[in-house]
Design an enzyme around this catalytic site. Structure first.
Site, PDB file in Angstrom:
ATOM      1  N   ASN B 482       0.837  -1.191   0.000  1.00 39.31           N
ATOM      2  CA  ASN B 482       0.000   0.000   0.000  1.00 39.31           C
ATOM      3  C   ASN B 482       0.875   1.244   0.000  1.00 39.31           C
ATOM      4  OD1 ASN B 482      -1.777   2.047   0.330  1.00 39.31           O
ATOM      5  ND2 ASN B 482      -3.046   0.950   1.784  1.00 39.31           N
ATOM      6  N   ASP B 483       1.097   1.765  -1.198  1.00 42.43           N
ATOM      7  CA  ASP B 483       1.910   2.978  -1.375  1.00 42.43           C
ATOM      8  C   ASP B 483       1.502   4.113  -0.454  1.00 42.43           C
ATOM      9  OD1 ASP B 483       3.757   2.380  -3.312  1.00 42.43           O
ATOM     10  OD2 ASP B 483       2.442   2.900  -4.973  1.00 42.43           O
ATOM     11  N   CYS B 484       0.292   4.050   0.032  1.00 43.31           N
ATOM     12  CA  CYS B 484      -0.263   5.169   0.795  1.00 43.31           C
ATOM     13  C   CYS B 484      -0.105   5.016   2.302  1.00 43.31           C
ATOM     14  CB  CYS B 484      -1.738   5.336   0.475  1.00 43.31           C
ATOM     15  SG  CYS B 484      -2.025   5.730  -1.237  1.00 43.31           S
TER      16      CYS B 484
END
Lengths: 811, 811
Positions: B482-484
């Site tokens: 999850n890049d976020c």
């Protein structure tokens, strides 16, 4: 063909045909908050930085052109129309757009309803007002529906048009009473929101674009307006907009007024929220309250007009030439203030996301506005100088928000340092404020490396002295004033920037343009040194200037004109030996202005060559013949099609250098002829060809070798504004601030009988009358100051706060 | 509501209502040359790189939506219409758009004229064909006028939409016979041009947009079409386009066919010019000649269809569930090939200028297409691994043109390395090709630092081992899958990228998702080591895997589910202790798939918690409850409005992890239920809500806490495609390549009677029939291979080139 007319009394250009050959725009705002608005309501708004704080969305290069903006729809029965013609494009009974000084007025009428929209940004205010007046001019009761429309940008303009996988999810709004709040990203890292309000109760609203317009409809066919009823939508993601819906009933002759406001609010972290997920609206409400009546709006509008009266009152002329007067008294000065505010960031050709403040640009822009706002000019000089390095080299650009040098673009544009001497000396001449030279100014934005500002000038001067090439001429670095003459670049990859790529060591390619610049501002530097008692430094500097003059004469003269440069291989550029690009404007301008070899006749020869080879019907082209193939050793200049931009285009910025050059040898007819060829007010009748606004300068007019000579592009943000103002007022009209007074030495068309100028200078008002009884171009026979004749051409500094009468008799 | 239907026999989705809830698009091209085309003819074309070689211009987020593309105008008397409905939007008598495998067909009819446009890119060809067939279906002679239209982009898509002060000057074209050549910047650094041709004589042409359309008109109201006559314009700057004009006379029943081609040509420096300023058209003419008749076009079209028959023939199923069959047999596989070609670069949500190839994305995409094109999969693995560093860390993205790591984005996404073990092991299982492990593969694209590919896997494994946090769990770095989830970012500047900013030292924040990933692919790594005789390494690796399992049990279990992470301060994320974000999908998926604590019931508990807390009508949300305020210590995840993207949205990519997890504990009903919730073919009836295409997966569906649950965004380019294909074929249908054969161990809905699958594997065809007489979900009672019962669930590698019959009886 004309599309309107100048209303000089109101300082307005009045557009009467909405289908101008290109959108003709205006700028609103004077400090932190700005809008661009076209003659049909297109454009956008931003706070300080057109890239990072874009309030409303704009689509460049759209089809139709300029589609999207701040719009009103009036639904009157089955007819829907817009007071600014667009977006509906319904034919109007009357249409008028008045672009004034930081305001624009639209007036449209259809079927007995007249609507006027006055758009402006009050002084010191972070909001744009739209005062909308709707009047029933018919003899029947009118029931109409008014819909407003703006589209929010999600703040970062670049991200807004590329990062949809995120942005289609983030849009958030709130609606309370008649106010629509745009709060995307406020939840997290932003301390700001915007709002769009109207000062009266509304009958509905919309905030979701798709709901308002319809997925497959255009701005000219919105669903909600067609249906005649808002949907009261709350946007979640996709594209938030703001639209108010107001039902209006008007008796015959009745008028109703509405005040809309697009505002921008910043709040402290602690004050962000009213309650959970509900933003703190107090500051917005305070802003709205400031202009919630027509009376308050009118007062602010009058204040804005007075502000401009004052700014433009500092220099006014009466030349008997209407077109000239309106340039000098109104539009040229206005454009100079716009370039001060915008630099090269946001126009209808500059997308607002690409460029910071140019070191070179900003120094030059300053000569166009220093008389209007000397305090801000001083601040600007310090900002610029603070980005310089100790060795005199400069970042080519700096960021307006941080005021730091832009490392991504880098430096090594070797003309950059010298422009600081220009701006500083012009500032001191205008103000007499030598204290600037003592101000401690950082190098590379590092306060611990601050030195007196004078040291920056010295570093600038010696940056040239320390970077001479094989012919003892200045090394060019990445480029000189002409960003596109990249002599150390040698790029064959189309994804490389010519401005940031440099494959070659730059120790051979030399610039005659910088040589002229150095002589010009080297002399100025010497003068400054003497004025502040640095006589040893003056003596040494004079030697360097003399050496440069000799180098130019020896290695920079091609027989009939000055060379442009030596390339990486030591070959001449801008020589009769070349097949293309035999002669260039820049070195003729600068070496003429610097009077290099004037006594031997070089200046005159050079300017005659300009006339013969570079002049054409629409102005002076940059080089001739234009390049028809790519010269990898010349860089970007040879990439443009012949006749465009820096390849044989009329690059207007440099035309005044030739005008000034002509005044150096007393040729006022030639100087003024060049002036009128590119001054926009003189081109109004050929608007169809010229294409861009007839009230402001553009960067470029297609040259004689172009497909369409005379077609102009890139209006508004160009050094053309300041240089033309400088040339016409200080060299052609010849009223030039100097350290000890106001020099008056006109070089005008011989047919003129004279002219009048009123000029504020050092706190006094100089009422100048110039008489030219013998119909010459240059030469002052008598100078009479308050009734007394004095020697020379310099009017001394006169008593502050008083008006003084000056007569100049030419002869 | 539906807007069309599936035509499975033709492998097409047929759109019968042009006003889809969002443009529904297709991809043309399979190798170097690509087009996106919407159901109304919108879209654009590029060569290899959507940013640097954009052939035609496209305006994202336009009003109307999807305005601009490759258009035809038919002028029949006073009526003007377009076969794809847009841009004219004239109501058609019939309209049909068929999106097939790399081709799209439009059919429109109006007033007795029927027009079909077949659009495709022949295999191995750098040009797009439009075969246009115009038929008179009336009983009268028809005289009509056909106008084509495309708009050229000036190659670099980003520059094309920002740098107008240059770009409005550079456009150049040539016209010869029926061919319009676009040669902007060819003079200088480009070795390529494009052209738009038609295989018949024309009655006129236009290449200047403003002349063709008119400054104030839209695509739906072009001047030239209105006037019924081309202007034969040659563009100089501004916006070059290409439009052909053809007058057509048709007898009743007569049909005429035209072949248009948009082509791209590269030429050697020495061969660029035919004569001064005239480009070398020979290669273009050769391309045109290849498809100058309908017969040649039809042959290429048939070749393309055969190509796809072969690709899609490698896995086919017959499940009795029509919606499932069309996903597995057609659309899911097709989408996997599109993600292979595009990565995340160009869709109607990805603007084609922002992102390179993701290290993580590309490894995962591979599991969706390795069975179709194993050679290219191997090449891709090597490309990816070549960007890795010796310590196992990775650039997060690499550039498709240069294949080099993208330093601007950087690395430190600590899940990245492990995905390489997934792609490599899946490749070897599919192909049996262990030689990949010995191939010398560079580190950081430096050939001198090449090591056997196995060493890359080892580096990947130990990158986790060497980067453990306080709980002996993997450090998360900038983020994991999850890049976020940016636990070391702490950003409060809205102009910072969450992905590239890291304010904190990353030695505390840990990821349970990476822990599960490590156990999963750590076991795979151990298997690989054993297979190639590295037994010592296997033993050591097993210890690390065991340690990780223990760490997860000890520090990663929250009582009813797996924690998500520990933050910078060592606090739990995804715990019942949290107020928001109590539970996350990723760690449930990965720790379940890795079967951590399965014996103690943790997997079942975890999956039950997913059902209880994360599941909703439209799929499984990422986290619950969604965040309602910004947590600076969590990063981007908490910036999204609740219910969208990674903040409580149904991020479809991760749903298959839960499906697979469910199969680990034999719950086929649950697994399949999750499958059907997000599989697009199952959502066709709710297209109005779902909004995007019913034939491909999207990245995100709004979750239960969203404003509009079920509304989807970002279709096409998502890891969702490969993971769903992997989950349905290998875990639910349960046919899974393994080193020694094809494992068949279905976990299906208990109500099913069974299913059939035909699968190519190691050169042989496996005709598989699964019988489920007892209506269970999981369990193999009998496995019969070519009539002989064998032990276990693995069908051995069978004779190449033959068909083999396999029966599986569940029980």
């Amino acid at each position: 063909m004309k599309y309107g007319y100048f209303d000089d009394d109101n300082r307005e250009y009045v557009i009467t045909n909405p289908k101008t050959p290109y959108p003709w725009i205006n700028y609103l705002g004077n400090e932190d908050f700005f809008s661009l608005t076209s003659n049909t309501g297109g454009g956008y708004t931003f706070y300080k930085d057109a890239k990072f704080r874009r309030l409303t969305r704009y689509r460049y290069n759209n089809v139709p052109v300029d589609d999207g903006g701040k719009y009103f729809y009036i639904k009157d029965g089955d007819t829907v129309w817009s007071p600014g013609w667009k977006p509906m494009k319904t034919e109007l009974d009357t249409y008028e757009c008045r672009h004034g000084m930081s305001y624009t007025k639209f007036k449209g009428a259809k079927n007995g309803v007249e609507t006027e929209v006055l758009q402006f940004i009050p002084l010191g205010f972070w909001g744009e007002i739209q005062k909308v007046s709707v009047k029933n001019t018919s003899s029947e009761v009118k029931k109409i529906k008014l819909f407003s429309f703006i589209e929010f940008a999600l703040w970062n303009a670049e991200d807004d048009m590329t990062n949809f996988q995120r942005n289609f999810n983030t849009g958030e709004v709130e609606v309370e009473d008649s106010v629509i709040y745009h709060k995307t990203e406020f939840k997290e890292r932003r301390n700001h929101y915007s709002f769009y309000s109207v000062n009266q109760a509304i009958n509905g609203f919309d905030t979701d674009r798709e709901s308002f317009i319809g997925l497959y409809n255009g701005f000219d066919n919105p669903d909600v307006v067609n249906e005649g009823k808002s949907k009261n939508t709350i946007a979640h993601g996709w594209s938030p907009i703001a639209s108010h819906y107001i039902e209006i009933e008007l008796q015959p002759g009745e008028q109703k007024d509405y005040v809309f406001m697009l505002g921008y609010v910043e709040v402290d972290e602690a004050d962000k929220w009213e309650s959970k997920l509900v933003i703190n609206k107090k500051p917005a409400k305070e802003m709205i309250a400031k202009f919630d009546t027509v009376e308050k709006v009118d007062a602010a509008y009058n204040e804005l007009r007075t502000y401009w009266d004052n700014l433009l009152g500092k220099i006014t002329i009466d030349s008997g030439e209407e077109k000239l007067d309106r340039m000098v008294n109104i539009w040229n000065q206005y454009q100079c203030m716009v370039t001060f505010n915008m630099s090269r960031s946001a126009s209808f050709f500059e997308s607002g996301i690409g460029r910071g403040m140019g070191f070179r640009d900003s120094n030059q822009d300053l000569i166009g506005f220093v008389h209007q706002i000397p305090e801000r000019a001083r601040e600007r000089i310090v900002d610029i100088a603070s980005t310089q390095f100790e060795d005199g080299s400069c970042y080519h650009q700096y960021q307006p928000l941080t005021k730091k040098g832009n490392a991504a673009i880098g430096g090594d544009f070797n003309d950059d340092p010298l422009w600081l001497i220009l701006s500083t000396s012009e500032y001191i001449k205008e103000t007499g404020d030598f204290s600037l030279l003592d101000e401690m100014v950082p190098f590379d934005n590092d306060a611990s490396r601050a030195k007196p500002h004078f040291d920056h000038l010295k570093a600038s001067f010696y940056h040239v002295v320390n970077n001479l090439g094989p012919h003892k001429l200045p090394l060019i670095g990445r480029a000189d004033w002409n960003d596109c003459l990249n002599l150390n670049c040698f790029s064959n990859d189309p994804n490389e920037s010519f401005q940031t790529t440099g494959n070659k060591k730059g120790d051979t390619a030399e610039s005659l343009m910088i040589a002229g610049l150095f002589v010009m501002y080297g002399k100025e530097y010497v003068k400054l040194c003497k004025r502040i008692g640095k006589n040893d430094e003056a003596v040494e500097a004079e030697v360097h200037v003399s050496n440069m003059i000799e180098a130019v004469k020896k290695h920079g003269w091609d027989g009939d004109w000055y060379l442009r440069a030596y390339d990486y291989y030591g070959k001449k550029i801008g020589s009769n030996e070349n097949e293309e690009g035999k002669i260039f404007i820049e070195s003729q301008g600068w070496c003429s202005m610097a009077e290099i070899g004037k006594e031997e006749g070089l200046v005159e020869k050079s300017l005659n060559s300009v006339k013969e080879h570079l002049d054409c019907e629409y102005g002076i082209v940059l080089n001739s013949p234009a390049f028809t193939k790519y010269h990898i050793e010349y860089g970007e200049i040879s990439t443009y099609p012949a006749g465009y931009k820096e390849n044989g285009g009329i690059f207007c910025h440099n035309n005044p250098w030739i005008m000034i050059g002509e005044t150096m040898i007393g040729r006022g007819d030639e100087a003024y002829d060049y002036y009128t060829k590119i001054a926009p007010s003189f081109l109004e009748d050929i608007s169809e060809l010229h294409k861009v606004e007839p009230y402001v300068y553009c960067q470029m007019i297609a040259g004689k070798e172009a497909f369409k000579p005379g077609e102009a592009k890139n209006s508004w943000l160009s050094g053309t504004a300041s240089w033309n103002f400088y040339a016409i007022t200080q060299y052609i009209l010849g009223v030039k601030p100097d350290y000890d007074g106001l020099s008056i030495n006109p070089c005008i068309p011989s047919k003129w009988d004279g002219f009048k100028m009123t000029r504020e200078f050092r706190g006094a008002t100089y009422n100048i009358e110039v008489f030219n009884p013998k119909h010459i171009s240059k030469g002052v026979l008598q100078l009479i100051v308050n009734g007394e004749e004095i020697e020379g051409v310099i009017v001394p500094i006169l008593e502050k706060g008083k008006k003084h009468s000056i007569q100049v008799i030419m002869g």
